[in-house]
Write an enzyme that holds these catalytic residues in place. Structure first.
Site, PDB file in Angstrom:
ATOM      1  N   HIS A  59       0.719  -1.260  -0.121  1.00  0.00           N
ATOM      2  CA  HIS A  59      -0.098  -0.022  -0.046  1.00  0.00           C
ATOM      3  C   HIS A  59       0.833   1.272   0.048  1.00  0.00           C
ATOM      4  O   HIS A  59       0.588   2.150  -0.550  1.00  0.00           O
ATOM      5  CB  HIS A  59      -0.955   0.059   1.295  1.00  0.00           C
ATOM      6  CG  HIS A  59      -2.016  -0.844   0.939  1.00  0.00           C
ATOM      7  ND1 HIS A  59      -1.948  -2.185   1.543  1.00  0.00           N
ATOM      8  CD2 HIS A  59      -3.068  -1.090   0.061  1.00  0.00           C
ATOM      9  CE1 HIS A  59      -2.880  -2.926   1.183  1.00  0.00           C
ATOM     10  NE2 HIS A  59      -3.777  -2.290   0.173  1.00  0.00           N
ATOM     11  N   CYS A  84      -9.348  -4.325 -10.240  1.00  0.00           N
ATOM     12  CA  CYS A  84      -9.008  -3.080  -9.786  1.00  0.00           C
ATOM     13  C   CYS A  84      -7.396  -3.325  -9.019  1.00  0.00           C
ATOM     14  O   CYS A  84      -7.119  -2.392  -8.342  1.00  0.00           O
ATOM     15  CB  CYS A  84      -9.973  -2.624  -8.631  1.00  0.00           C
ATOM     16  SG  CYS A  84     -10.479  -3.807  -7.339  1.00  0.00           S
ATOM     17  N   GLU A  94     -10.514 -11.684  -4.383  1.00  0.00           N
ATOM     18  CA  GLU A  94      -8.993 -11.651  -4.142  1.00  0.00           C
ATOM     19  C   GLU A  94      -8.333 -12.785  -3.254  1.00  0.00           C
ATOM     20  O   GLU A  94      -7.217 -12.826  -2.879  1.00  0.00           O
ATOM     21  CB  GLU A  94      -8.616 -10.207  -3.714  1.00  0.00           C
ATOM     22  CG  GLU A  94      -9.626  -9.976  -2.135  1.00  0.00           C
ATOM     23  CD  GLU A  94      -9.202  -8.124  -1.914  1.00  0.00           C
ATOM     24  OE1 GLU A  94      -8.391  -7.742  -2.191  1.00  0.00           O
ATOM     25  OE2 GLU A  94     -10.051  -7.777  -1.011  1.00  0.00           O
ATOM     26  N   ASN A  96      -3.941  -7.690  -6.441  1.00  0.00           N
ATOM     27  CA  ASN A  96      -2.687  -7.449  -5.452  1.00  0.00           C
ATOM     28  C   ASN A  96      -2.750  -8.447  -4.338  1.00  0.00           C
ATOM     29  O   ASN A  96      -1.684  -9.220  -4.200  1.00  0.00           O
ATOM     30  CB  ASN A  96      -2.667  -6.058  -4.841  1.00  0.00           C
ATOM     31  CG  ASN A  96      -2.832  -5.066  -5.734  1.00  0.00           C
ATOM     32  OD1 ASN A  96      -2.257  -5.108  -6.958  1.00  0.00           O
ATOM     33  ND2 ASN A  96      -3.285  -3.817  -5.287  1.00  0.00           N
ATOM     34  N   ASP A  97      -3.914  -8.808  -3.939  1.00  0.00           N
ATOM     35  CA  ASP A  97      -3.936 -10.033  -2.854  1.00  0.00           C
ATOM     36  C   ASP A  97      -4.309 -11.267  -3.422  1.00  0.00           C
ATOM     37  O   ASP A  97      -3.786 -12.401  -2.954  1.00  0.00           O
ATOM     38  CB  ASP A  97      -5.228  -9.430  -2.071  1.00  0.00           C
ATOM     39  CG  ASP A  97      -4.849  -8.525  -0.813  1.00  0.00           C
ATOM     40  OD1 ASP A  97      -3.863  -8.591  -0.275  1.00  0.00           O
ATOM     41  OD2 ASP A  97      -5.713  -7.647  -0.597  1.00  0.00           O
ATOM     42  N   ARG A 115     -15.798   0.711  -1.652  1.00  0.00           N
ATOM     43  CA  ARG A 115     -15.265  -0.468  -0.954  1.00  0.00           C
ATOM     44  C   ARG A 115     -15.342  -0.337   0.718  1.00  0.00           C
ATOM     45  O   ARG A 115     -14.987   0.606   1.057  1.00  0.00           O
ATOM     46  CB  ARG A 115     -13.886  -0.917  -1.030  1.00  0.00           C
ATOM     47  CG  ARG A 115     -13.322  -2.204  -0.583  1.00  0.00           C
ATOM     48  CD  ARG A 115     -12.226  -2.819  -1.062  1.00  0.00           C
ATOM     49  NE  ARG A 115     -11.118  -1.777  -0.428  1.00  0.00           N
ATOM     50  CZ  ARG A 115      -9.932  -2.179  -0.768  1.00  0.00           C
ATOM     51  NH1 ARG A 115      -9.458  -3.000  -1.548  1.00  0.00           N
ATOM     52  NH2 ARG A 115      -8.899  -1.470  -0.236  1.00  0.00           N
ATOM     53  N   ARG A 149     -10.776   3.250  -1.528  1.00  0.00           N
ATOM     54  CA  ARG A 149     -10.313   2.487  -0.413  1.00  0.00           C
ATOM     55  C   ARG A 149     -10.682   3.207   0.658  1.00  0.00           C
ATOM     56  O   ARG A 149      -9.914   4.139   1.268  1.00  0.00           O
ATOM     57  CB  ARG A 149      -8.747   2.183  -0.603  1.00  0.00           C
ATOM     58  CG  ARG A 149      -8.313   1.348  -1.657  1.00  0.00           C
ATOM     59  CD  ARG A 149      -6.968   1.308  -1.638  1.00  0.00           C
ATOM     60  NE  ARG A 149      -6.246   0.310  -2.457  1.00  0.00           N
ATOM     61  CZ  ARG A 149      -5.920   0.049  -3.572  1.00  0.00           C
ATOM     62  NH1 ARG A 149      -5.816   1.431  -4.185  1.00  0.00           N
ATOM     63  NH2 ARG A 149      -5.403  -0.828  -4.471  1.00  0.00           N
ATOM     64  N   ARG A 155       3.214  -9.531  -0.297  1.00  0.00           N
ATOM     65  CA  ARG A 155       3.243  -8.302  -1.158  1.00  0.00           C
ATOM     66  C   ARG A 155       4.183  -7.383  -0.604  1.00  0.00           C
ATOM     67  O   ARG A 155       4.363  -6.622  -1.469  1.00  0.00           O
ATOM     68  CB  ARG A 155       1.861  -7.844  -1.523  1.00  0.00           C
ATOM     69  CG  ARG A 155       0.972  -7.422  -0.166  1.00  0.00           C
ATOM     70  CD  ARG A 155      -0.257  -7.274  -0.839  1.00  0.00           C
ATOM     71  NE  ARG A 155      -0.773  -5.825  -1.352  1.00  0.00           N
ATOM     72  CZ  ARG A 155      -2.119  -5.500  -1.278  1.00  0.00           C
ATOM     73  NH1 ARG A 155      -3.111  -6.184  -1.045  1.00  0.00           N
ATOM     74  NH2 ARG A 155      -2.494  -4.156  -1.991  1.00  0.00           N
TER      75      ARG A 155
END
Ligand code: PEP
Ligand code: MG
Length: 583
Positions: free
Chosen positions: A191, A505, A434, A457-458, A335, A299, A468
């Site tokens: 992040h 996303c 994810e 990403n996840d 989200r 987010r 990550r």
């Protein structure tokens, strides 16, 4: 001049003196100060010591009378130690004679005191060791607090050098003064990296020992594309990177021009929608300028970073209303909060977990403490009267979890109705895909979930068991691993066949080499960091869906992640040639 190599996470070139942030809970590296800094640094140390004395005196005076005597004695001992010549004389001596930074001088002197006490291995001395650790921590915290203050009150451009920066620290960086940042640890889809991009700050992470290699005031070059970091460059190198920095700025302009002229379809007239991923509502203006069709991922956990642990319903409402106002009728996908793991765990008072990425983060936390989710959902539904809104649940791993989240939203709608508060009850409720379990059984969700967004990403992290955020395994974090591609393809195909909206996303959607592949798998909705929008718009307008589909079929038949990446690179170069967009 020293050249280091790390993981590039946010492009552009920064050249500025270093501001080094040490961390209280991490080894303090051996670092030196200049001769002309000795007086200021001695003052800094004295300030930190005086502050420690004040703090301890305050605690001692506020202790309840029942335990006053016993506990008071401990604090008296702490005060005595802070006035001991070992501290009042030896530390300043090391700053003066050896030109150690106060932080390093403190850690050296305390090491010298603590080591023999530990070796005695006697209960009494071990207790005293803890007292010394306590005082050392207090002194370091005060010294580092001054640095944090320096960061907030910068009056000149710097490159921030830190062991790590949490998302909340990154979020507070002042873009006007922080030219770039570099860290010892971190990964490409952390992040912190995502935020560096959102803020447009060149950054390189995972450098290993950069906090030991750089001293405050050293000139540092950060090349956020190649991952190179150069300490104290010679004139020729500096000039070369200045030119490269300008080259990057010119390239961004060329891309923005190309994107403004590009059609909002592929080369064979198939509509593609490009949405923005945002952390704060004030990113919307830039995102729209860069061509966003709306917000595909807000987010919202960053609101908690902004307002502190528990923003009220009114505070949430204010943010969502501002977002709708800026979007002027364009869609907004909110989200629900995705706390935990690396994001705001401390701010919301979560317990430390052994394995936070596998722990109580995200939807799991929302279900454990529904009141947090309810507050947020109430505000989202109330603000939804201003513009098209979708609610998206993160980290869903099972149908039961989705149902439980959706039930909370249904109950909240019923509450708002009962209370007579204006709201929208028909807001679509979707989920992030994810977690590999959700990707594998995406068909099970089709009847109850209104839309899907793949969080690569996840998904990559959990499919490949690769953290990550961890630079040691960054080389294993491969979007093109065939297992990852198979899952993504399965989700896109299952959803499109069933007529359910699906987007991607994760960071993958914003990278040219992967975007064509995703298009070829049938994806038409992309949600990416705003800075990636011009490149993505230009790229997609130049490719036919048939070409992309052929590329996807080929990639899905291959077995090596690196070979797949290589054919994707060739296609990206064909569509966005280096002669046109390189720098
Ligand atoms: C993802 O996991 O891909 C995602 C978009 O969510 P985040 O990066 O916030 O975890
Ligand atoms: Mg995620």
């Amino acid at each position: 001049m020293e050249i280091k190599s790390g993981i590039p996470v946010s492009p552009g070139v920064a050249i500025a003196p270093a501001l080094v942030l040490d961390s209280e809970s991490f080894r303090i590296p051996r670092r030196f100060i200049r001769k002309d800094e000795v007086d200021t640094e001695l003052k800094r140390f004295e300030l930190a010591r005086t502050k420690a004395i004040e703090e301890i005196s305050e605690i001692r005076n506020s202790i309840h009378s029942i335990v006053k005597e016993e506990v008071g004695l401990i604090f008296n001992a702490h005060l005595q130690m802070l006035n001991d010549p070992l501290i009042t004389r030896e530390i300043p001596e090391k700053i003066k004679a050896k030109r150690y930074t106060p932080e390093y001088a403190v850690s050296r002197v305390f090491k010298k005191i603590i080591k023999p006490m530990k070796e005695i291995n006697d209960a009494y001395f071990l207790q005293r060791v803890n007292d010394f650790y306590d005082i050392q921590k207090r002194l370091l915290r005060n010294l580092l607090g001054q640095r944090a203050h320096d960061l907030a009150a910068l009056d000149r451009k710097v490159v921030v050098v830190a062991h790590d920066l949490t998302p909340s620290q990154t979020a507070t960086l002042n873009k006007a003064m922080v030219a770039g940042f570099v860290t010892d640890v971190g990964g490409a889809t952390s992040h912190t990296a995502i935020l560096a991009n959102a803020l447009g700050i060149p950054a390189v992470v995972g450098l290993g020992t950069i906090t030991s290699d750089v001293s405050g005031g050293d000139v540092v070059i950060v090349d956020g594309k190649s991952g190179r970091v150069i300490v104290n460059p010679d004139d020729a190198t500096r000039a070369k990177y200045e030119a490269r920095g300008q080259g990057f700025i010119d390239r961004e302009k060329r891309l923005a021009d190309a994107a403004a002229k590009a059609s909002r379809t592929t080369a064979d007239d198939v509509a593609v929608r490009l949405y923005a991923n945002i952390e704060w509502d004030n990113e919307i203006e830039t995102a729209l300028k860069l061509g966003a069709d709306g917000v595909g991922l807000f987010r919202t956990e960053f609101i908690y970073g902004q307002y502190g642990a528990h923003p009220t319903e009114e505070q949430h409402l204010e943010v969502y209303r501002r977002a709708h106002a800026a979007l002027e009728g364009r869609p907004l996908t909110l989200r629900t909060m995705d706390f935990g793991a690396d994001k705001f765990a401390a701010e919301v008072g979560l317990d430390r977990e052994e394995n936070p990425f596998l722990g109580c983060r995200s939807i799991r936390l929302s279900l454990r403490e529904p009141s947090l989710l309810i507050t947020q959902v109430r505000a989202a539904l109330r603000a939804a009267t201003m513009g098209p809104t979708r609610l998206m649940l993160p980290m869903v791993g099972s149908v039961e979890e989705f149902r439980a989240g959706r039930a909370i939203i249904q109950n909240t709608i019923a509450d708002l109705k009962r209370e007579g508060l204006e709201h929208r009850a028909d807001v679509p409720v979707g989920m992030m895909v994810e977690v590999p379990s959700a990707a594998l059984i995406v068909d099970h969700f089709l009847n109850e979930c209104d839309f899907f967004s793949i969080g690569t990403n996840d998904l990559v992290q959990y499919t490949l068991a690769v953290d990550r955020n961890n630079q040691y395994v960054a080389g294993l974090f491969k979007h093109t691993n065939p297992a990852v591609l198979k899952l993504i393809h399965h989700v896109i195909k299952t959803c499109t066949d069933a007529g359910k909206p699906v987007s991607v996303c994760g960071e993958m959607a914003g990278e040219a080499r992967y975007a064509v592949l995703l298009l070829g798998m049938g994806l038409r909705d992309f949600s990416v960091g705003p800075t990636a929008l011009p490149e993505l718009r230009t790229l997609l307008s130049r490719v036919k869906t048939s070409e992309a589909a052929a590329l996807a079929t080929k990639a899905l038949s291959m077995t090596s992640a690196d070979e797949i990446a290589a054919i994707l690179d060739i296609e990206a170069e064909r569509l966005l040639p280096s002669e046109e967009f390189g720098y």
